[in-house]
Design a protein around this motif. Structure first.
Motif, short mmCIF file in Angstrom:
data_model
loop_
_atom_site.label_atom_id
_atom_site.label_comp_id
_atom_site.label_asym_id
_atom_site.label_seq_id
_atom_site.Cartn_x
_atom_site.Cartn_y
_atom_site.Cartn_z
N PRO A 463 -21.91 9.60 -14.80
CA PRO A 463 -21.22 10.48 -13.85
C PRO A 463 -20.58 9.68 -12.71
O PRO A 463 -21.06 8.60 -12.37
CB PRO A 463 -22.34 11.37 -13.31
N ASP A 464 -19.54 10.21 -12.14
CA ASP A 464 -18.94 9.68 -10.89
C ASP A 464 -18.59 8.20 -10.94
O ASP A 464 -19.06 7.40 -10.14
CB ASP A 464 -19.89 9.92 -9.71
N VAL A 465 -17.75 7.85 -11.90
CA VAL A 465 -17.24 6.48 -11.95
C VAL A 465 -16.02 6.41 -11.01
O VAL A 465 -15.07 7.17 -11.17
CB VAL A 465 -16.85 6.09 -13.39
N HIS A 466 -16.07 5.50 -10.05
CA HIS A 466 -14.95 5.33 -9.11
C HIS A 466 -13.93 4.40 -9.74
O HIS A 466 -14.25 3.28 -10.13
CB HIS A 466 -15.43 4.72 -7.79
N LEU A 467 -12.69 4.85 -9.82
CA LEU A 467 -11.65 4.05 -10.47
C LEU A 467 -11.10 3.04 -9.46
O LEU A 467 -10.58 3.42 -8.41
CB LEU A 467 -10.57 4.97 -11.01
N GLU A 468 -11.22 1.73 -9.83
CA GLU A 468 -10.96 0.70 -8.82
C GLU A 468 -9.71 -0.14 -9.02
O GLU A 468 -9.05 -0.53 -8.08
CB GLU A 468 -12.17 -0.23 -8.71
N TYR A 469 -9.37 -0.49 -10.28
CA TYR A 469 -8.16 -1.30 -10.48
C TYR A 469 -7.63 -1.16 -11.90
O TYR A 469 -8.35 -0.71 -12.80
CB TYR A 469 -8.42 -2.78 -10.14
N HIS A 470 -6.36 -1.55 -12.07
CA HIS A 470 -5.73 -1.54 -13.39
C HIS A 470 -5.63 -2.96 -13.92
O HIS A 470 -5.41 -3.89 -13.16
CB HIS A 470 -4.30 -1.00 -13.31
N GLN A 471 -5.80 -3.11 -15.22
CA GLN A 471 -5.55 -4.41 -15.84
C GLN A 471 -5.16 -4.20 -17.30
O GLN A 471 -5.91 -3.53 -18.04
CB GLN A 471 -6.81 -5.28 -15.75
N ASP A 472 -4.01 -4.71 -17.69
CA ASP A 472 -3.55 -4.64 -19.08
C ASP A 472 -3.61 -3.21 -19.64
O ASP A 472 -4.11 -2.99 -20.75
CB ASP A 472 -4.37 -5.57 -19.99
N GLY A 473 -3.15 -2.26 -18.89
CA GLY A 473 -3.08 -0.89 -19.39
C GLY A 473 -4.41 -0.14 -19.38
O GLY A 473 -4.52 0.95 -19.92
N THR A 474 -5.43 -0.74 -18.79
CA THR A 474 -6.74 -0.09 -18.73
C THR A 474 -7.10 0.12 -17.26
O THR A 474 -6.74 -0.69 -16.41
CB THR A 474 -7.81 -0.99 -19.40
N THR A 475 -7.83 1.21 -16.98
CA THR A 475 -8.31 1.44 -15.62
C THR A 475 -9.79 1.07 -15.57
O THR A 475 -10.57 1.54 -16.40
CB THR A 475 -8.14 2.92 -15.22
N PHE A 476 -10.16 0.22 -14.60
CA PHE A 476 -11.56 -0.19 -14.48
C PHE A 476 -12.21 0.46 -13.28
O PHE A 476 -11.58 0.62 -12.22
CB PHE A 476 -11.66 -1.71 -14.37
N GLY A 477 -13.45 0.84 -13.46
CA GLY A 477 -14.18 1.44 -12.36
C GLY A 477 -15.67 1.25 -12.53
O GLY A 477 -16.14 0.73 -13.54
N ARG A 478 -16.41 1.64 -11.51
CA ARG A 478 -17.87 1.53 -11.54
C ARG A 478 -18.49 2.72 -10.81
O ARG A 478 -17.86 3.31 -9.93
CB ARG A 478 -18.33 0.25 -10.83
N GLN A 479 -19.72 3.02 -11.18
CA GLN A 479 -20.47 3.98 -10.39
C GLN A 479 -20.91 3.27 -9.12
O GLN A 479 -20.92 2.05 -9.06
CB GLN A 479 -21.71 4.43 -11.16
N LEU A 480 -21.31 4.04 -8.12
CA LEU A 480 -21.91 3.40 -6.96
C LEU A 480 -23.37 3.14 -7.30
O LEU A 480 -24.02 3.99 -7.87
CB LEU A 480 -21.84 4.32 -5.75
#
Ligand code: SF4
Length: 575
Positions: A463-480
């Motif tokens: 749950p609640d993954v914060h979207l942090e950056y884009h790279q090569d057409g993918t969005t990366f994120g992490r939970q807190l």
């Protein structure tokens, strides 16, 4: 004599990373909060205290004006363990020097920076203390220096440590500063201190420089959480201590009653908190006091939020390295501690804790409540080729015997003055660089990857993954949280938002996920092909043959069980 009531103060946070204290965004360390509290306690009005992170100064240069014009500029920072960070970039020595030159008022530097500054924030480096052109450097506790400096009318201070009463007061009085953090409120996690110092003396570690552990009693930590919640904080990590199990005890033995008071007290004053994680736990405590430790671990798992990690500092599974560096836990003892944490806390929400540890088909698709993490350190005295094999074999055994590790952290040593490693320096780490690289790759491929699949099998909901950056057409994120998994979501989604994700695939230390629930009537080609077994042509067919009334109507062509996270919701809601 400067009157505190007329004083304007700017605090600049260059971030900290210590063995038992983290403060790179989305984390805020205790330093700026305590320093702000010490200022208020000394009579500085709150509205005259400005707080900036180094990243904000980089992004919005106009804010350098606050550095220039303040009567007192306080720089807080210092990295005493090496690391790479997604959420922020620690201040480099040149930037810290620029802060001192820019400040026209009095300048003070403090935090772990007092232990030394490397040329860069990386492993296998040697460090030395530099004053970086500041008027004052706090060689004791920076919060005490801040208080006494203001109290003296900016004349000076004696280096000293703060006492328990002061820290209890300042922690609460300084809570307001979190509102000025760029990540406030939704994407900010507060590091909480329960103690400093350590009963042990590992050769490379800066924590014993704080002496034997001194614990903050439960009501003071709980009072701080209460104050931070009043300022909108919903995420907490009890990370500022060498060993959470030793909390409130004699320095070494556990005291489960104190752990209960701490955790239940926090839940009481912050019933709406969204993250409650911890950091360090010493495996030797678990081995020496297994029953009391089990109880403490169970209490933690009752009160924490899922995905929590107890980081174990094994550092080396080689007895020669252990002996030469005064490490306190053997590989056998650490294995025993891994087993106990798995059994006492490796359950997933929705299942009976007695079943722990669980994984595989029948396990609920949520992260386990609390799992061990393993820290391994290379470049220590006595290290030899065999050390690498012993470390790898230890990790392999944990996997083979059916236990889980939430993360494996492999680093190279940084040598700090005042620690036993300062004579050896980074020489061994340099000599073994190639060996280190090969071994790290092997661990990532052979252990990290299958372990991650065991911990977070396909279908696991994050749950609640914060979207942090884009790279090569993918969005990366992490939970807190503590050591959160890096999640790659296909496509470029709007950053800064939070989404629920279902895991579909695994890398070495990251996972691929799709939005949860994944709506078959709206999912993109990228999202569909991220699911194992669904190739371009199947995904194309799925899109062409929309809409579907149920998942069964679609020919998904994969043996992969999608029912746990795929829906046909948009059609259902359109009805
Ligand atoms: S047990 Fe060793 S590594 Fe851990 S905090 Fe204490 S001295 Fe440092």
């Amino acid at each position: 004599m400067t009157d505190p009531e007329t004083l304007s103060v700017t605090i600049v946070d260059g971030y900290v990373d210590e063995p038992a204290h983290f403060g790179v965004p989305p984390y805020i360390s205790t330093y700026p909060r305590y320093a702000a509290g010490a200022l208020v306690d000394a009579g500085v009005p709150r509205d005259q205290i400005t707080y900036h992170t180094i990243d904000r100064l980089r992004d919005q240069p106009d804010y350098w004006r606050d550095v220039d014009e303040a009567d007192l500029m306080i720089y807080l920072g210092g990295m005493t363990v090496p690391g790479k960070y997604v959420g922020g970039t620690p201040a480099e020595p040149d930037e810290v020097r620029k802060l001192a030159w820019t400040a026209t008022g009095t300048s003070l530097m403090g935090g772990p920076v007092k232990f030394g500054v490397g040329d860069e924030n990386a492993g296998a480096t040697e460090t030395e203390r530099q004053d970086l052109d500041f008027d004052f450097v706090a060689k004791g506790d920076v919060e005490a220096a801040v208080h006494d400096l203001v109290d003296s009318g900016l004349e000076g201070f004696n280096n000293r440590m703060r006492d328990l009463d002061e820290v209890s007061r300042w922690a609460q009085q300084g809570a307001f500063i979190v509102e000025q953090h760029p990540n406030h409120p939704a994407h900010l996690i507060c590091e909480l201190e329960t103690s400093r110092g350590c009963a042990y003396r590992c050769s490379f570690c800066t924590e014993p420089l704080y002496g034997n552990p001194e614990f903050r009693p439960p009501p003071t930590v709980v009072g701080e959480v209460d104050a931070l919640s009043d300022y909108g904080v919903k995420h907490f990590r009890i990370g500022r201590q060498a060993d959470i199990l030793a909390y409130g005890g004699d320095g070494e033995a556990p005291n489960p009653d104190a752990v209960r008071q701490l955790y239940s007290g926090i839940r009481e004053v912050a019933p709406d908190l969204e993250t409650l994680h911890l950091d360090n736990m010493n495996p030797i405590t678990i081995v020496n006091w297994p029953e009391k430790s089990r109880e403490g671990i169970r209490i933690i798992a009752e009160h924490n939020t899922p995905g929590d990690t107890a980081a174990f500092g094994l550092e080396s599974a080689d007895p020669v390295v252990q002996e030469e560096n005064n490490l306190n836990v053997t590989a056998e003892e650490c294995f025993e501690a891994v087993r106990i944490v798995n059994e006492a806390a490796g359950w997933r929400p929705g299942e009976d804790p007695a079943d722990a540890p669980t994984f595989g088909d029948g396990a609920p698709r949520r992260l386990p409540k609390l799992l061990p993490g393993i820290n391994l350190l290379h470049g220590l005295k006595g290290e030899r080729e065999e050390t690498y094999e012993r470390n790898r074999a230890f990790l392999q055994r944990v996997y083979d015997e059916g236990y889980m590790l939430r993360r494996i952290n492999i680093r190279q040593v940084m040598a700090f003055d005042g620690t036993d490693m300062s004579d050896t320096g980074a020489e061994i780490a340099h000599d073994h660089k190639q060996l280190f690289k090969r071994y790290k790759k092997r661990v990532r491929e052979e252990i990290d990857n299958p372990m991650l699949e065991r911990v977070a099998p396909p279908g696991t909901v994050l749950p609640d993954v914060h979207l942090e950056y884009h790279q090569d057409g993918t969005t990366f994120g992490r939970q807190l949280g503590t050591y959160p998994l890096l999640v790659g979501v296909p496509g470029e989604r709007e950053l800064g938002r939070t989404i629920d994700v279902a895991v579909v695939d695994h890398g070495y230390r990251s996972v691929t996920g799709v939005p949860y629930p994944l709506d078959l009537n709206a999912a993109s080609m990228n999202e569909l092909t991220a699911i194992p077994g669904i190739g371009d042509s199947t995904a194309g067919d799925i899109v062409v043959n929309r809409p579907y009334e149920s998942i069964a109507d679609a020919d998904l062509g994969t043996a992969f069980d999608l029912s746990q996270f795929v829906t046909t919701r948009s059609l259902e809601s359109a009805d």
